[in-house]
Design a protein around this motif. Sequence first.
Motif, mmCIF file in Angstrom:
data_model
loop_
_atom_site.group_PDB
_atom_site.id
_atom_site.type_symbol
_atom_site.label_atom_id
_atom_site.label_comp_id
_atom_site.label_asym_id
_atom_site.label_seq_id
_atom_site.Cartn_x
_atom_site.Cartn_y
_atom_site.Cartn_z
ATOM 1 N N UNK A 5 0.820 -1.211 0.000
ATOM 2 C CA UNK A 5 0.000 0.000 0.000
ATOM 3 C C UNK A 5 0.851 1.256 0.000
ATOM 4 N N UNK A 6 1.901 1.275 0.809
ATOM 5 C CA UNK A 6 2.792 2.445 0.857
ATOM 6 C C UNK A 6 3.565 2.609 -0.446
ATOM 7 N N UNK A 7 4.023 1.498 -1.038
ATOM 8 C CA UNK A 7 4.767 1.594 -2.292
ATOM 9 C C UNK A 7 3.882 2.107 -3.431
ATOM 10 N N UNK A 8 2.629 1.636 -3.476
ATOM 11 C CA UNK A 8 1.705 2.125 -4.504
ATOM 12 C C UNK A 8 1.434 3.613 -4.325
ATOM 13 N N UNK A 67 2.062 9.250 -5.793
ATOM 14 C CA UNK A 67 2.344 10.608 -5.325
ATOM 15 C C UNK A 67 3.628 11.146 -5.936
ATOM 16 N N UNK A 68 4.593 10.260 -6.194
ATOM 17 C CA UNK A 68 5.859 10.694 -6.767
ATOM 18 C C UNK A 68 5.716 11.307 -8.143
ATOM 19 N N UNK A 79 3.434 13.480 -9.259
ATOM 20 C CA UNK A 79 3.191 14.923 -9.171
ATOM 21 C C UNK A 79 4.421 15.659 -8.647
ATOM 22 N N UNK A 80 5.172 15.011 -7.754
ATOM 23 C CA UNK A 80 6.403 15.627 -7.244
ATOM 24 C C UNK A 80 7.422 15.799 -8.363
ATOM 25 N N UNK A 81 7.567 14.768 -9.194
ATOM 26 C CA UNK A 81 8.517 14.860 -10.305
ATOM 27 C C UNK A 81 8.032 15.865 -11.339
ATOM 28 N N UNK A 82 6.721 15.936 -11.572
ATOM 29 C CA UNK A 82 6.184 16.950 -12.488
ATOM 30 C C UNK A 82 6.610 18.356 -12.055
ATOM 31 N N UNK A 83 6.477 18.641 -10.765
ATOM 32 C CA UNK A 83 6.845 19.970 -10.278
ATOM 33 C C UNK A 83 8.343 20.226 -10.433
#
Length: 222
Positions: A147-150, A155-156, A158-162
Amino acid sequence: MSWFGFAGIFAAFFATHSIPLRPAFKSPLVAWLGRRWFGVIYSLLSLIMLALLIHAAGRAPYVQLWPVAEWQYRVVQGGMLVVCLLLAMAVGRPNPFSFGGWENARFEPSRPGIVRLSRHPLLLALALWAGLHLLPNGNLSHVILFGCLATFALAGQSLIDRRKRRELGDVVWQDMHNEVARASLLGAPLSRTSTALRIAAGVALYAFLVALHPVVIGVPAG
């Protein structure tokens, strides 16, 4: 293994994935190792930590949340072929939108390949892998793990997009994004031979993982 030990390995996993990518750490490391070797070492470290985390989840106290059913394995088997094909189509290709891009200057937004499906195909593959493995692993430690890895993979994106928007500039990033969005989902590949080889590599990876699963994980893949 206690829950404290499992939590400690989880913390180490996220630390080794996030700290080396921070500009204060990444820039000097890339300058010292070179971009290619930084990518190789970071990838190896990520795989080692993932294997350690999976091992820790298997050793943590067992608390069942839902029972195992045969259909769950069938879904995982079919879904993992998609994951392997995604990886094969994404690794080593130009992709200025995400991490892991190779020779990004060669990227053609009008013929984006797998990037037309997702700006972050490697993270999408990770999210699918984790989500699929939730099904037949209905115990607390594995639910926390997958669950945490998914969530991390989703979430990663959107972080990489920014981060990439800052690096490329808003105008350049948005122009490329718009051109990719206009490209056909089924457009002609840059190289039919390369595409066929990548599909074959994805199928071979799938067969390899099925064969290796009982050796590494200790249970057959289905």
